[in-house]
Design a protein around this motif. Structure first.
Motif, short mmCIF file in Angstrom:
data_model
loop_
_atom_site.label_atom_id
_atom_site.label_comp_id
_atom_site.label_asym_id
_atom_site.label_seq_id
_atom_site.Cartn_x
_atom_site.Cartn_y
_atom_site.Cartn_z
N LEU A 27 -59.95 -93.27 -7.88
CA LEU A 27 -59.96 -94.46 -7.02
C LEU A 27 -58.75 -94.42 -6.11
O LEU A 27 -57.62 -94.17 -6.57
CB LEU A 27 -59.95 -95.75 -7.85
N LEU A 28 -58.98 -94.65 -4.83
CA LEU A 28 -57.90 -94.67 -3.84
C LEU A 28 -58.05 -95.94 -3.01
O LEU A 28 -59.09 -96.16 -2.40
CB LEU A 28 -57.93 -93.43 -2.96
N GLU A 29 -57.01 -96.75 -3.03
CA GLU A 29 -57.05 -98.06 -2.35
C GLU A 29 -56.10 -98.06 -1.16
O GLU A 29 -54.95 -97.62 -1.26
CB GLU A 29 -56.68 -99.16 -3.33
N THR A 30 -56.59 -98.56 -0.04
CA THR A 30 -55.78 -98.67 1.17
C THR A 30 -55.82 -100.11 1.67
O THR A 30 -56.69 -100.90 1.29
CB THR A 30 -56.31 -97.75 2.29
N ALA A 41 -59.09 -91.34 4.54
CA ALA A 41 -58.77 -90.80 3.22
C ALA A 41 -60.01 -90.28 2.52
O ALA A 41 -59.98 -89.22 1.87
CB ALA A 41 -58.11 -91.89 2.38
N ALA A 42 -61.14 -91.00 2.65
CA ALA A 42 -62.39 -90.54 2.02
C ALA A 42 -62.83 -89.22 2.62
O ALA A 42 -63.28 -88.31 1.91
CB ALA A 42 -63.47 -91.60 2.19
N ASP A 43 -62.70 -89.07 3.94
CA ASP A 43 -63.09 -87.81 4.60
C ASP A 43 -62.20 -86.66 4.12
O ASP A 43 -62.69 -85.56 3.86
CB ASP A 43 -62.98 -87.98 6.11
N ALA A 44 -60.90 -86.92 3.99
CA ALA A 44 -59.99 -85.87 3.53
C ALA A 44 -60.29 -85.49 2.08
O ALA A 44 -60.22 -84.30 1.72
CB ALA A 44 -58.55 -86.36 3.66
N ALA A 51 -61.95 -80.93 -1.85
CA ALA A 51 -62.41 -80.51 -3.18
C ALA A 51 -63.88 -80.87 -3.34
O ALA A 51 -64.47 -81.59 -2.52
CB ALA A 51 -61.57 -81.17 -4.28
N GLU A 52 -64.47 -80.35 -4.42
CA GLU A 52 -65.88 -80.61 -4.69
C GLU A 52 -66.01 -81.93 -5.45
O GLU A 52 -66.13 -81.98 -6.68
CB GLU A 52 -66.48 -79.46 -5.52
N VAL A 53 -65.98 -83.02 -4.69
CA VAL A 53 -66.11 -84.35 -5.26
C VAL A 53 -67.22 -85.10 -4.51
O VAL A 53 -67.67 -84.67 -3.45
CB VAL A 53 -64.79 -85.15 -5.17
N TYR A 54 -67.64 -86.21 -5.08
CA TYR A 54 -68.72 -87.01 -4.51
C TYR A 54 -68.23 -88.44 -4.31
O TYR A 54 -67.61 -89.03 -5.21
CB TYR A 54 -69.94 -87.01 -5.43
N LEU A 55 -68.51 -88.99 -3.15
CA LEU A 55 -68.13 -90.37 -2.86
C LEU A 55 -69.18 -91.28 -3.48
O LEU A 55 -70.30 -91.40 -2.99
CB LEU A 55 -68.04 -90.60 -1.35
N ALA A 97 -54.93 -85.25 -1.57
CA ALA A 97 -55.19 -85.10 -0.14
C ALA A 97 -55.47 -86.45 0.52
O ALA A 97 -55.03 -86.71 1.65
CB ALA A 97 -56.38 -84.16 0.07
N GLY A 98 -56.20 -87.32 -0.18
CA GLY A 98 -56.48 -88.64 0.39
C GLY A 98 -55.24 -89.50 0.54
O GLY A 98 -55.14 -90.30 1.48
#
Length: 273
Positions: A127-130, A139-142, A147-151, A179-180
């Motif tokens: 989880l990344l909060e802005t 941040a989501a695009d980065a 890496a191999e992750v899924y939004l 990265a995000g």
């Protein structure tokens, strides 16, 4: 077989006079991490969350009074480590009518039973909060490119706070979150981050999830009953059967060429010698 038989609904727990524990933070990643700590620290049930705006989130748990005290203590400690703690409370013997201000239980049970099976279950959570939507999108695009992750989804809790929720392997989620964070700080304001390597099933049920990741169970096509088909064929009207039969025209008689009977009956001449 119908869909409900494939994925049976979970029964709603009967809390009765179970005690109530609440821990409040001012960040969505912080409340998820706090709830995860409370579930792992004691035998409590996560009822759900209440979001009242301006970034305030509260995790509500129920269980025995001793378990509730341990869970709230550990949850408060975790929230303070995240530097997002607001308040906490314990109600040892709640009034039955208090359910009117705790509607999260019924909403959560209905939501979990209706949303089907997720393809991202058993994956690590990041989880990344802005503060601000542009920083969240950047941040989501980065994270997706690093890496191999899924939004999985994103959550808003007021006061300009937005949270992107990603799923994947632990190593990929950690790399993506890093990265995000750099991209969020470059664009706007980074507020909070959280990584949960192994979320419990109860926590899985409370995480936001986009509809594209939900697998709706399909009914299984059973083979056709041959006896039923034979019965339908017998009950078919006679007129329809006559229409289905094609009558071919009778062939015209043709003359038959018979052999010469006289030649066949006449005896051969005898030899005089």
């Amino acid at each position: 077989m119908v869909a409900n038989q494939l994925y049976p609904k979970k029964p709603r727990p009967d809390f009765g006079e179970a005690a109530i524990g609440m821990v409040s933070t001012r960040s969505f990643p912080a409340i998820i991490g706090t709830a995860d700590m409370m579930l792992k620290a004691a035998g409590v049930t996560l009822v759900g969350y209440e979001k009242i705006g301006s970034g305030y989130c509260t995790a509500v748990v129920r269980g025995g009074i001793s378990d509730i005290r341990i869970a709230v203590e550990m949850g408060e400690q975790a929230a303070k480590e995240f530097d997002q703690f607001v308040s906490s409370s314990i109600i040892s013997r709640p009034s039955p009518n208090l359910e009117m201000v705790l509607p999260v239980g019924s909403r959560l049970a209905q939501y979990v039973s209706d949303r089907g099976q997720s393809r991202l279950t058993q994956m690590a959570v990041g989880l990344l909060e802005t503060r601000g939507y542009p920083a969240l999108v950047g941040a989501a695009d980065a994270m997706l490119k690093s890496a191999e992750v899924y939004l999985a989804a994103y959550e808003t809790i007021g006061d300009g706070l937005c949270t992107a929720v990603i799923r994947g392997r632990v190593s990929d989620v950690g790399m993506a979150i890093e990265a995000g964070m750099h991209e969020a700080e470059r664009i706007g304001e980074l507020h909070a981050v959280m990584v949960i390597p192994r979320p419990l099933d109860e926590l899985e049920d409370t995480l936001p999830l986009a509809s594209c990741w939900i697998e709706t169970p399909q009914a299984i096509a059973l083979p056709i009953d041959l006896k039923q088909r034979e019965q339908v064929a017998v009950e078919k009207p006679a007129e329809e059967e006559k229409q289905d039969v094609q009558v071919l025209p009778e062939p015209e008689p043709q003359p038959v060429a018979l052999p010469n009977l006289e030649k066949l009956v006449q005896p051969e001449p005898l030899d005089e010698r």
